[in-house]
Motif scaffolding. Structure first.
Motif, mmCIF file in Angstrom:
data_model
loop_
_atom_site.group_PDB
_atom_site.id
_atom_site.type_symbol
_atom_site.label_atom_id
_atom_site.label_comp_id
_atom_site.label_asym_id
_atom_site.label_seq_id
_atom_site.Cartn_x
_atom_site.Cartn_y
_atom_site.Cartn_z
ATOM 1 N N ARG A 87 0.830 -1.382 0.006
ATOM 2 C CA ARG A 87 -0.194 0.036 -0.143
ATOM 3 C C ARG A 87 0.941 1.298 -0.148
ATOM 4 N N ILE A 88 2.186 1.084 -0.051
ATOM 5 C CA ILE A 88 2.966 2.391 -0.203
ATOM 6 C C ILE A 88 3.735 2.421 -1.589
ATOM 7 N N LEU A 89 3.974 3.480 -1.971
ATOM 8 C CA LEU A 89 4.636 3.679 -3.235
ATOM 9 C C LEU A 89 6.185 3.149 -3.311
ATOM 10 N N GLU A 90 6.652 3.157 -2.189
ATOM 11 C CA GLU A 90 8.118 2.638 -2.173
ATOM 12 C C GLU A 90 8.084 1.053 -1.730
ATOM 13 N N ARG A 91 8.378 0.539 -2.810
ATOM 14 C CA ARG A 91 8.117 -0.998 -2.429
ATOM 15 C C ARG A 91 9.247 -1.488 -1.779
ATOM 16 N N THR A 92 9.134 -1.591 -0.318
ATOM 17 C CA THR A 92 9.959 -1.965 0.446
ATOM 18 C C THR A 92 9.984 -3.363 0.833
ATOM 19 N N LEU A 93 11.039 -4.175 0.606
ATOM 20 C CA LEU A 93 11.007 -5.617 0.711
ATOM 21 C C LEU A 93 11.209 -5.923 2.239
ATOM 22 N N VAL A 94 10.601 -6.888 2.618
ATOM 23 C CA VAL A 94 10.642 -7.423 4.210
ATOM 24 C C VAL A 94 11.182 -8.848 4.101
ATOM 25 N N TRP A 95 11.013 -9.378 3.088
ATOM 26 C CA TRP A 95 11.587 -10.738 3.101
ATOM 27 C C TRP A 95 12.001 -11.160 1.632
ATOM 28 N N TYR A 96 12.901 -11.991 1.439
ATOM 29 C CA TYR A 96 13.354 -12.377 -0.274
ATOM 30 C C TYR A 96 14.131 -13.494 -0.252
ATOM 31 N N ARG A 97 14.310 -13.996 -1.072
ATOM 32 C CA ARG A 97 14.932 -15.370 -1.464
ATOM 33 C C ARG A 97 15.716 -15.324 -2.653
ATOM 34 N N SER A 98 17.136 -15.397 -2.643
ATOM 35 C CA SER A 98 18.226 -15.239 -3.796
ATOM 36 C C SER A 98 18.316 -16.688 -4.156
ATOM 37 N N PRO A 99 18.839 -16.795 -5.356
ATOM 38 C CA PRO A 99 19.332 -15.707 -6.347
ATOM 39 C C PRO A 99 18.018 -15.306 -7.084
ATOM 40 N N SER A 100 18.170 -14.272 -7.756
ATOM 41 C CA SER A 100 17.514 -13.417 -8.677
ATOM 42 C C SER A 100 17.164 -14.447 -9.929
ATOM 43 N N VAL A 101 15.936 -14.157 -10.722
ATOM 44 C CA VAL A 101 15.875 -15.101 -11.919
ATOM 45 C C VAL A 101 15.591 -14.147 -12.933
ATOM 46 N N GLU A 102 15.623 -14.748 -14.221
ATOM 47 C CA GLU A 102 15.641 -13.838 -15.372
ATOM 48 C C GLU A 102 13.868 -14.021 -15.818
ATOM 49 N N PRO A 103 13.480 -12.957 -16.737
ATOM 50 C CA PRO A 103 12.239 -12.767 -17.341
ATOM 51 C C PRO A 103 11.543 -14.200 -17.478
ATOM 52 N N ASN A 104 10.190 -14.321 -17.305
ATOM 53 C CA ASN A 104 9.541 -15.475 -17.826
ATOM 54 C C ASN A 104 9.748 -16.803 -16.856
ATOM 55 N N SER A 105 10.425 -16.499 -15.649
ATOM 56 C CA SER A 105 10.343 -17.515 -14.603
ATOM 57 C C SER A 105 9.046 -17.548 -13.882
ATOM 58 N N GLN A 106 8.987 -18.552 -12.973
ATOM 59 C CA GLN A 106 7.737 -18.955 -12.431
ATOM 60 C C GLN A 106 7.884 -18.980 -10.880
ATOM 61 N N ILE A 107 6.766 -18.446 -10.070
ATOM 62 C CA ILE A 107 6.862 -19.115 -8.526
ATOM 63 C C ILE A 107 5.748 -20.240 -8.916
ATOM 64 N N GLN A 108 5.905 -21.548 -8.432
ATOM 65 C CA GLN A 108 4.858 -22.596 -8.658
ATOM 66 C C GLN A 108 4.600 -23.028 -7.244
ATOM 67 N N PHE A 109 3.549 -22.977 -6.986
ATOM 68 C CA PHE A 109 2.782 -23.898 -5.775
ATOM 69 C C PHE A 109 2.344 -25.215 -6.589
ATOM 70 N N THR A 110 3.217 -26.101 -6.278
ATOM 71 C CA THR A 110 2.775 -27.243 -7.120
ATOM 72 C C THR A 110 1.778 -28.358 -6.437
ATOM 73 N N SER A 111 1.317 -29.307 -7.409
ATOM 74 C CA SER A 111 0.231 -30.162 -6.986
ATOM 75 C C SER A 111 0.711 -30.855 -5.941
ATOM 76 N N ALA A 112 2.283 -31.299 -5.727
ATOM 77 C CA ALA A 112 2.875 -32.048 -4.618
ATOM 78 C C ALA A 112 2.988 -31.177 -3.182
ATOM 79 N N GLY A 113 2.725 -29.989 -3.291
ATOM 80 C CA GLY A 113 2.687 -29.021 -2.242
ATOM 81 C C GLY A 113 3.862 -28.619 -1.747
ATOM 82 N N GLN A 114 4.785 -28.354 -3.101
ATOM 83 C CA GLN A 114 6.031 -27.724 -2.922
ATOM 84 C C GLN A 114 5.760 -26.115 -3.307
ATOM 85 N N LEU A 115 6.926 -25.481 -3.061
ATOM 86 C CA LEU A 115 6.843 -24.019 -3.569
ATOM 87 C C LEU A 115 8.003 -23.842 -3.986
#
Length: 581
Positions: A87-115
């Motif tokens: 809700r604020i313009l300054e997008r401040t991260l409070v949690w992250y997971r490295s490494p960064s990834v390239e365009p067209n990558s995905q976060i997947q909540f899989t059918s096996a219950g994995q993230l």
């Protein structure tokens, strides 16, 4: 148009017109006004086989919209999995997971219950939750407190972002015993592990320290009580050290009120300080710091790297530069540290050196070689120039003390906390006979010496011109012996360590098990103390920071016994923790 007026105005309008109408219609009005708010607070369940693709602007939001989980766009054009304020313009991260990834990558909540995070070709970049010991997740939620929670079919949490913090903790979050949060790397696009960490130790002491050095903490609470956790209280937005049900230490005393009118976070920043910030929810324009652990930012250890000088005239921003006579390891980022432009083999020829004096400056670090008491400044200067083993000292006029400094010089500073201190630095006058090329190696009981060097690393063996030795049958014997020993060790040992001899030797030294390296070699065991000294010399020679590797002259002095050899400041704290030692 009536329903767009604030609720108090509605009540006033109806009260002045008809009390009976108010009694009849007010419940309806309240329901209509509250309907959008109630809808927004409805829990948003993330189901199996759900994904987010980079650049899609799709996120998993908390019920209030205060937090979002998704891909955070970096200035580099890459994407980072993270949680930020929505809700604020300054997008401040409070949690992250490295490494960064390239365009067209995905976060997947899989059918096996994995993230997981997957590259465009479908291969896994990294796994956030594997569904292993905790069991498969069947649902997930982004909560209004900033915690991303995954649950199993019994609604039992199996993974939470609060339990895997990055560089920030939020109200309602606890830093458990033995947990660590690390600063991020320097720069807008670098979210790798940084150079500093906040650690909740097992003994109950909360501390800040440089993560890549084995130096003492530069800030700590001295709360030596068992079973202590750092709690960020959600009601008061104050941080406490808690043992059981008792608050035993308060980090901060005040916070903006009303507490619920602000967003709050506590972050270890790139420069190693631990700060608490607040942002007004209604009319805030930026984060305002309300508390920090270290008032003088130059007191943070290694903030400007080895042989770097930290200055901070306003106790806010810091500037890093090299100590005179040294040059940057990276000219684009001086904070990475500096190194001497040439190898100095002799600090005793006074004619080739001069002494620089810096007012209000301190070469601070728990690296004092020797304290001389009851002396004046001139006596301290003479002591520095006459000592072959040092290049610097700090003179404290208030105590008439001259503190000689070991190498490397790590925490030089000119700031508010160094007022009244006088730093002395020995520098060469010009290019002269004190510069020499690396001399040829000398003999010191060659057989034991080569065994120690080989045990530390094959690279060092090459450095000593031992390519022939590398092909000697002894080399193959030692390598086989090492692997046979490791095959009998506990399962906690990492397979990759088979390929990193220096890590193995360092681990053996720290755990006081160096004898396993040569336990079948009676010749070396009969002179084991000598072997141990040589192994330490080898670790210095392959130090990951080139600026800390000794010159050949210094190596000779170490092997001669004229210079005491200690465990080098390698990054073994983290390595030992990872390997269970």
């Amino acid at each position: 148009m009536l329903f767009h007026a604030p609720l108090p105005d509605l009540v006033l309008l109806y009260s002045t017109s008809n009390a009976m109408s108010l009694h009849i219609f007010l419940p309806c009005i309240l329901a209509l006004v509250s309907l959008p708010h109630l809808n927004s607070l409805k829990a948003i369940e993330i189901e199996l086989n759900t994904s987010i693709t980079t650049g899609s602007n799709s996120t998993w939001k908390s019920p209030s919209g205060d937090f979002e989980f998704g891909f955070y766009t970096l200035p580099s054009g890459l994407f980072l999995v993270g949680i930020w304020y929505g809700r604020i313009l300054e997008r401040t991260l409070v949690w992250y997971r490295s490494p960064s990834v390239e365009p067209n990558s995905q976060i997947q909540f899989t059918s096996a219950g994995q993230l997981v995070v997957a590259y465009p070709n479908g291969t896994i970049a990294h796994t956030i939750y594997s569904g292993g010991n905790g069991g498969a997740a069947t649902s997930a939620h982004m909560q209004d407190d900033g915690n991303f929670v995954m649950k199993d079919s019994n609604l039992r949490p199996v993974w939470e972002s609060f339990n895997s913090p990055a560089n920030t903790i939020l109200p309602g979050q606890t830093l458990q015993n033995t947990q660590i949060i690390y600063s991020k790397g320097k720069g807008d696009s670098d979210y790798s592990l940084g150079n500093h960490m906040l650690q909740m130790q097992r003994d109950g002491n909360l501390l800040l320290k440089a993560s890549q050095w084995s130096d003492p903490a530069y800030w700590y609470t001295s709360t030596l009580t068992p079973n202590v956790s750092l709690v960020f209280n959600a009601t008061t937005a104050l941080m406490f050290l808690v043992s059981g049900t008792r608050n035993i230490y308060s980090l901060n005393k005040n916070t903006p009120i009303p507490v619920k009118g602000y967003y709050h976070r506590a972050t270890i920043d790139e420069s190693g300080n631990f700060n608490q910030y607040a942002y007004h929810k209604r009319n805030g324009t930026s984060w305002r710091r309300v508390w920090r652990a270290v008032d003088d930012p130059c007191r943070v250890n290694a903030v400007c790297g080895v042989y770097g000088l930290c200055t901070s005239p306003d106790n806010e921003a810091i500037k890093c530069e090299c100590i005179p006579g040294y040059i940057p390891l990276d000219h684009k980022d001086v904070s990475k540290g500096c190194h001497p432009p040439v190898v100095i083999n002799n600090y005793c020829e006074e004619i080739n050196f001069k002494l620089l004096v810096f007012e209000d400056t301190d070469f601070q670090f728990d690296s004092n070689f020797f304290h001389i008491t009851n002396v004046d400044l001139e006596s301290c200067k003479k002591a520095v120039m006459d000592d072959c083993n040092i290049v610097a000292a700090t003179y404290d006029a208030s105590t008439s003390t001259c503190a000689k400094k070991r190498l490397p010089l790590l925490n030089a500073r000119n700031s508010s906390s160094s007022k009244g201190q006088i730093a002395l630095l020995k520098v060469p006058n010009n290019v002269g006979p004190w510069i020499s090329k690396i001399p040829k190696k000398k003999s010191f009981n060659v057989r034991i010496f080569l065994k120690a060097m080989l045990a530390v690393t094959a690279t060092l063996a090459g450095f000593f011109g031992a390519l022939a030795v590398y092909h000697h049958p002894f080399t193959r014997r030692l390598t086989r012996r090492k692997r046979n020993i490791e095959s009998r060790q506990d399962e906690k040992d990492h397979e990759d360590d088979d390929l990193v001899l220096s890590n193995w030797v360092l681990r053996c030294i720290v755990s006081r098990k160096l004898e396993v390296v040569v336990r079948h070699d009676l010749e070396v065991l009969n002179n084991f103390k000598r072997f141990e000294e040589m192994a330490l010399v080898g670790l210095w020679c392959v130090h990951p920071n080139p600026a800390l590797r000794p010159s050949m002259k210094q190596v000779v002095q170490m092997l001669d016994g004229t210079v005491e050899v200690e465990v080098p400041p390698l990054v073994y704290d983290r390595m030992m923790a990872n390997q269970g030692l």
